[in-house]
Design a protein around this motif. Structure first.
Motif, PDB file in Angstrom:
ATOM      1  N   ILE A  65       1.150  -1.771  -8.458  1.00 17.42           N
ATOM      2  CA  ILE A  65       0.596  -3.078  -8.124  1.00 17.42           C
ATOM      3  C   ILE A  65       1.708  -4.109  -8.234  1.00 17.42           C
ATOM      4  N   GLY A  66       2.141  -4.639  -7.100  1.00 14.56           N
ATOM      5  CA  GLY A  66       3.177  -5.667  -7.082  1.00 14.56           C
ATOM      6  C   GLY A  66       4.436  -5.224  -6.372  1.00 14.56           C
ATOM      7  N   GLY A  67       4.897  -6.047  -5.421  1.00 19.55           N
ATOM      8  CA  GLY A  67       6.059  -5.712  -4.611  1.00 19.55           C
ATOM      9  C   GLY A  67       7.247  -6.623  -4.825  1.00 19.55           C
ATOM     10  N   GLY A  68       7.430  -7.111  -6.058  1.00 16.45           N
ATOM     11  CA  GLY A  68       8.641  -7.840  -6.395  1.00 16.45           C
ATOM     12  C   GLY A  68       9.726  -6.871  -6.839  1.00 16.45           C
ATOM     13  N   ILE A  69      10.754  -7.387  -7.499  1.00 12.51           N
ATOM     14  CA  ILE A  69      11.878  -6.546  -7.880  1.00 12.51           C
ATOM     15  C   ILE A  69      11.459  -5.421  -8.815  1.00 12.51           C
ATOM     16  N   THR A  70      10.536  -5.691  -9.767  1.00 12.23           N
ATOM     17  CA  THR A  70      10.148  -4.623 -10.691  1.00 12.23           C
ATOM     18  C   THR A  70       9.291  -3.572 -10.001  1.00 12.23           C
ATOM     19  N   GLY A  71       8.400  -3.998  -9.107  1.00 10.55           N
ATOM     20  CA  GLY A  71       7.575  -3.025  -8.392  1.00 10.55           C
ATOM     21  C   GLY A  71       8.395  -2.150  -7.468  1.00 10.55           C
ATOM     22  N   VAL A  72       9.340  -2.749  -6.752  1.00 12.11           N
ATOM     23  CA  VAL A  72      10.147  -1.993  -5.791  1.00 12.11           C
ATOM     24  C   VAL A  72      11.116  -1.057  -6.512  1.00 12.11           C
ATOM     25  N   THR A  73      11.763  -1.524  -7.578  1.00  9.95           N
ATOM     26  CA  THR A  73      12.646  -0.622  -8.315  1.00  9.95           C
ATOM     27  C   THR A  73      11.858   0.530  -8.935  1.00  9.95           C
ATOM     28  N   THR A  74      10.637   0.251  -9.385  1.00 13.11           N
ATOM     29  CA  THR A  74       9.792   1.314  -9.936  1.00 13.11           C
ATOM     30  C   THR A  74       9.420   2.316  -8.852  1.00 13.11           C
ATOM     31  N   ALA A  75       9.063   1.815  -7.674  1.00 10.65           N
ATOM     32  CA  ALA A  75       8.729   2.712  -6.559  1.00 10.65           C
ATOM     33  C   ALA A  75       9.911   3.593  -6.208  1.00 10.65           C
ATOM     34  N   TYR A  76      11.087   3.007  -6.170  1.00 10.03           N
ATOM     35  CA  TYR A  76      12.286   3.775  -5.830  1.00 10.03           C
ATOM     36  C   TYR A  76      12.569   4.837  -6.887  1.00 10.03           C
ATOM     37  N   ALA A  77      12.504   4.448  -8.165  1.00 10.57           N
ATOM     38  CA  ALA A  77      12.782   5.405  -9.244  1.00 10.57           C
ATOM     39  C   ALA A  77      11.777   6.551  -9.251  1.00 10.57           C
ATOM     40  N   LEU A  78      10.533   6.278  -8.907  1.00  9.27           N
ATOM     41  CA  LEU A  78       9.511   7.329  -8.884  1.00  9.27           C
ATOM     42  C   LEU A  78       9.661   8.241  -7.673  1.00  9.27           C
ATOM     43  N   THR A  79       9.982   7.661  -6.512  1.00  2.77           N
ATOM     44  CA  THR A  79      10.141   8.513  -5.324  1.00  2.77           C
ATOM     45  C   THR A  79      11.345   9.435  -5.494  1.00  2.77           C
ATOM     46  N   ARG A  80      12.370   8.961  -6.176  1.00  5.86           N
ATOM     47  CA  ARG A  80      13.528   9.831  -6.452  1.00  5.86           C
ATOM     48  C   ARG A  80      13.135  11.024  -7.315  1.00  5.86           C
ATOM     49  N   ARG A  81      12.058  10.870  -8.061  1.00  8.02           N
ATOM     50  CA  ARG A  81      11.580  11.963  -8.905  1.00  8.02           C
ATOM     51  C   ARG A  81      10.503  12.796  -8.213  1.00  8.02           C
ATOM     52  N   GLY A  82      10.210  12.490  -6.966  1.00 11.97           N
ATOM     53  CA  GLY A  82       9.285  13.304  -6.198  1.00 11.97           C
ATOM     54  C   GLY A  82       7.836  12.878  -6.229  1.00 11.97           C
ATOM     55  N   PRO A 139       7.814  -7.474   0.885  1.00 12.05           N
ATOM     56  CA  PRO A 139       8.182  -7.475  -0.533  1.00 12.05           C
ATOM     57  C   PRO A 139       9.015  -8.713  -0.879  1.00 12.05           C
ATOM     58  N   ALA A 140       9.048  -9.014  -2.162  1.00 11.09           N
ATOM     59  CA  ALA A 140       9.943 -10.040  -2.716  1.00 11.09           C
ATOM     60  C   ALA A 140       9.722 -11.425  -2.128  1.00 11.09           C
ATOM     61  N   MET A 141       8.467 -11.839  -2.008  1.00 12.38           N
ATOM     62  CA  MET A 141       8.178 -13.150  -1.439  1.00 12.38           C
ATOM     63  C   MET A 141       7.778 -14.195  -2.483  1.00 12.38           C
ATOM     64  N   GLU A 142       7.722 -13.802  -3.765  1.00  8.55           N
ATOM     65  CA  GLU A 142       7.385 -14.779  -4.807  1.00  8.55           C
ATOM     66  C   GLU A 142       8.575 -14.986  -5.745  1.00  8.55           C
ATOM     67  N   THR A 143       8.492 -14.538  -6.978  1.00  4.81           N
ATOM     68  CA  THR A 143       9.551 -14.798  -7.940  1.00  4.81           C
ATOM     69  C   THR A 143      10.857 -14.111  -7.563  1.00  4.81           C
ATOM     70  N   SER A 144      10.780 -13.067  -6.746  1.00  4.20           N
ATOM     71  CA  SER A 144      11.989 -12.363  -6.306  1.00  4.20           C
ATOM     72  C   SER A 144      12.524 -12.901  -4.978  1.00  4.20           C
ATOM     73  N   PHE A 145      12.150 -14.113  -4.627  1.00  5.02           N
ATOM     74  CA  PHE A 145      12.565 -14.656  -3.331  1.00  5.02           C
ATOM     75  C   PHE A 145      13.857 -15.464  -3.406  1.00  5.02           C
ATOM     76  N   ALA A 146      13.936 -16.430  -4.324  1.00  5.15           N
ATOM     77  CA  ALA A 146      15.108 -17.333  -4.336  1.00  5.15           C
ATOM     78  C   ALA A 146      15.484 -17.725  -5.756  1.00  5.15           C
ATOM     79  N   ASN A 147      15.632 -16.729  -6.625  1.00  3.84           N
ATOM     80  CA  ASN A 147      16.013 -17.048  -8.001  1.00  3.84           C
ATOM     81  C   ASN A 147      17.505 -17.374  -8.076  1.00  3.84           C
ATOM     82  N   GLY A 148      18.022 -17.507  -9.311  1.00  4.22           N
ATOM     83  CA  GLY A 148      19.402 -17.941  -9.484  1.00  4.22           C
ATOM     84  C   GLY A 148      20.448 -16.961  -9.006  1.00  4.22           C
TER      85      GLY A 148
END
Length: 421
Positions: free
Chosen positions: A7-24, A36-45
């Motif tokens: 649940i959630g497609g920001g940086i934590t959701g996408v990195t989690t999805a990637y790490a899990l798909t690498r594990r099959g 993805p990345a349209m809220e807090t992961s859009f234009a941070n520092g």
């Protein structure tokens, strides 16, 4: 392998999805925006800043919050209107102050561990995200701020991060475009910057190539788990979608999602602002810094994104779930650019605001929930990108151990269920 809903497609959701798909794992990520990345992961520092690992749970933070409460342009602004959520969060924040030291050290270690994964994934997948490995320079105008930073440096060193004190003359050599008078600074050569939005989208595409499903533009209305199966209801669909497990990476919404799953995750939305200065002429491009800066007094950070963009971000606003972009909060960022980099034209500035999901102790919630098939990777606050790759690996490892434990195993020619093993 088990099926997992994220649940959630920001940086934590996408990195989690990637790490899990690498594990099959069979992964389906749900995101309410079209991309993805349209809220807090859009234009941070844009900083990948292990050097910013100091947690906010220091007594001085409470004093500053009270002192600045009625200054609309203050770096830290607290809406005095009470709510139970806000009061409970600040009570837990105060209770976490004795763990300031250990949490700062732990955060530094986590940030260092995240670098290897983040840069390795980008290289393996060919992700171009305007990365600049030129370090981060912390700047101080006054002695007291510099001396506090020296004490913080000791904690960072304990966590494995070296950074060195620099004189005003050395600061000028590191970043010649910086104007103003300074007492001194600290320079962390191993830190970096980049565009979080580009990185997250690039990694989302890489996860899709590995088999993950990115279901964007949908509203998750309800989640449920009985410990064996997780169910996700989508607005407009007749019934729930069913999965073996679920990982909550929903930013400031994680608190509400967790409550539906029987867990308490006391995240509060802390608004941050940024401006992206478009460097439209060669003079501005030459006058903008290439080294990333962190101004502790104003709580502002910078990153240079390619040749044509200069981002300035920071401040903290405790005002509930409020995404308004206030002119009186953007103006100090523009003034700061004009003062510190007078050769940069601020004729074209793009303002932005995002809600950081913050836990009271400033430590992300990573790991299992109350029910066996529920997991969390959320609450990273102002260090979401900096920590995301490490926490994604950690939660993926936990999910993998759970997945392996629930698989039937052969015993004397018979397949035994988990309850019989």
């Amino acid at each position: 392998m088990p099926s997992i809903a994220i649940i959630g497609g920001g940086i934590t959701g996408v990195t989690t999805a990637y790490a899990l798909t690498r594990r099959g794992f069979s992964v389906t990520l749900f995101e309410r925006h079209r991309y993805p990345a349209m809220e807090t992961s859009f234009a941070n520092g844009g900083q990948l800043s292990a050097s910013n690992a100091e947690t906010w749970t220091h007594p001085s933070t409470l004093w500053k919050g009270l002192k600045w409460m009625f200054r609309p342009d203050a770096p830290l602004l607290v809406n005095p209107r009470p709510s139970w959520h806000k009061l409970s969060w600040f009570a837990e924040f105060a209770a976490s102050i004795p763990r300031y030291r250990q949490n700062t050290v732990a955060t530094a270690r986590l940030a260092i561990a995240a670098r290897e994964h983040l840069f390795g994934w980008a290289e393996a997948e060919g992700i171009d995200f305007d990365v600049k490995k030129a370090g981060i320079l912390h700047i101080y105008r006054h002695r007291d701020g510099f001396e506090h930073a020296a004490r913080v440096s000791e904690l960072l060193a304990e966590g494995g991060l070296p950074r060195r004190a620099v004189t005003p003359e050395e600061m000028k050599a590191i970043e010649p475009t910086l104007a103003g008078s300074y007492y001194g600074g600290f320079y962390t050569e191993s830190d970096a910057t980049g565009d979080i939005h580009r990185y997250t989208n690039g990694l989302a595409q890489a996860a899709e190539k590995r088999g993950a499903k990115m279901v964007c533009g949908v509203e998750v209305t309800k989640v449920q788990s009985d410990g064996e199966k997780a169910r996700v209801w989508i607005a407009g669909e007749d019934g729930p979608r069913t999965f073996d497990g679920i990982v909550v990476c929903a930013g400031v919404v994680s608190r509400d999602v967790a409550a539906q799953l029987g867990d308490r995750v006391n995240i509060y939305p802390v608004k941050g602002y940024s401006i992206t200065v478009n460097l439209l002429d060669e003079a501005s491009q030459q006058a903008a810094p290439t080294v990333s800066l962190l101004d502790d007094e104003t709580k502002l950070v910078t990153s240079r994104l390619g040749d044509g963009r200069f981002r300035v971000a920071g401040t903290a606003e405790f005002n509930g779930v409020n995404r308004d972009i206030r002119a009186d909060r953007i103006a100090p960022l523009v003034r700061w650019v004009n003062q510190c980099f007078p050769g940069v034209s601020t004729r074209q500035v793009v303002p932005w605001a995002g809600l950081r999901p913050m836990m009271p102790d400033m430590m992300p919630r990573v790991g299992p929930g109350r029910r066996a098939n529920v997991f969390y990777n959320t609450g990273h606050g102002h260090l979401g990108w900096t920590l995301s790759a490490a926490t994604a690996e950690a939660v993926a490892e936990t999910v993998q151990q759970w997945g392996e434990a629930r698989q039937p195993r052969l015993h004397g020619g018979l397949v035994l269920p988990a309850s019989a093993r």
